[in-house]
Design an enzyme around this catalytic site. Sequence first.
Site, PDB file in Angstrom:
ATOM      1  N   SER A 156       0.841  -1.195   0.000  1.00 17.79           N
ATOM      2  CA  SER A 156       0.000   0.000   0.000  1.00 17.79           C
ATOM      3  C   SER A 156       0.872   1.239   0.000  1.00 17.79           C
ATOM      4  O   SER A 156       1.975   1.244   0.577  1.00 17.79           O
ATOM      5  CB  SER A 156      -0.913   0.029   1.232  1.00 17.79           C
ATOM      6  OG  SER A 156      -1.602   1.266   1.313  1.00 17.79           O
ATOM      7  N   TYR A 169      -3.266  -0.999  10.167  1.00 12.32           N
ATOM      8  CA  TYR A 169      -3.248  -1.541   8.802  1.00 12.32           C
ATOM      9  C   TYR A 169      -1.928  -1.201   8.113  1.00 12.32           C
ATOM     10  O   TYR A 169      -1.313  -2.068   7.467  1.00 12.32           O
ATOM     11  CB  TYR A 169      -4.425  -0.968   8.010  1.00 12.32           C
ATOM     12  CG  TYR A 169      -4.344  -1.212   6.523  1.00 12.32           C
ATOM     13  CD1 TYR A 169      -4.766  -2.416   5.969  1.00 12.32           C
ATOM     14  CD2 TYR A 169      -3.854  -0.226   5.654  1.00 12.32           C
ATOM     15  CE1 TYR A 169      -4.698  -2.642   4.592  1.00 12.32           C
ATOM     16  CE2 TYR A 169      -3.787  -0.446   4.287  1.00 12.32           C
ATOM     17  CZ  TYR A 169      -4.207  -1.652   3.770  1.00 12.32           C
ATOM     18  OH  TYR A 169      -4.126  -1.861   2.411  1.00 12.32           O
TER      19      TYR A 169
END
Length: 264
Positions: A156, A169
């Site tokens: 990400s 996360y």
Amino acid sequence: MTTEQTESTGKRHQGKTALVTGGSRGIGQAVSRRLAREGALVAVHYGHDGAAAERTVKEIEAEGGRAFAVRAELGVPGDADTLWEAYDRALAEQNAGPGLDILVNNAGITLPRPFADVAEEDYDRVFAINTRAPFFIIQRGLGRLRDGGRIVNISSAVTRIAFPPIVAYSMTKVALDYLTLTLAQVLGPRGITVNSVAPGYTETEINPTLRIPEIRQKYASASVFDRLGQPADIADVVSFVASDDARWVTGQWIDASGGVHLGV
């Protein structure tokens, strides 16, 4: 003309077998369809939504590709073994030879909570699915992965910026990036490449906040292209990294965010 319509019709993955975790929806679905269009036999993994997996398989077959669904819940004890046992059984039913050429670790969950609101059980679950599962999927799968194979981990863009609303996360993806770097060195002698592909704000079901017009516009404007990413944008990059064209690329974190937050 859409991104999917302009994709190459080449068969650079012809004769290869691929496994895409979380391959039935969002980015995973786009990756599954792209690899299949380019000739791979694709194992579409899913955890709970069997209907979505079967739809993805049928879409691939309608496009002239080959695919099959594989079920295994991730984030629970023994998940990697369960996945590979299901994969082996399904592959045999396809009358395909054993082994694997491309492994895409895409399955993951988000945890949209700031630091002060993350509970221990939330923390454990997001790490179990996003970090522990791919670790042991790779570990248990190395005997199946052929020399010259490809491992692609979906990371990400948040690993290069501070984004407090999803701190736990983000930590899972940083850990995955380190796994990428280490395995690239370990598996290099076998000709296996290991890379991370990092999406930015992408239009998928995993991000429910995109239904809010103000947030949607905010995220779109974070890209230099002033739009949200589409799953096909990420699938194109994954397909390249998984191909022979990327044989000299390993241990890399590849930004596929559309230039999100450049200069910030």
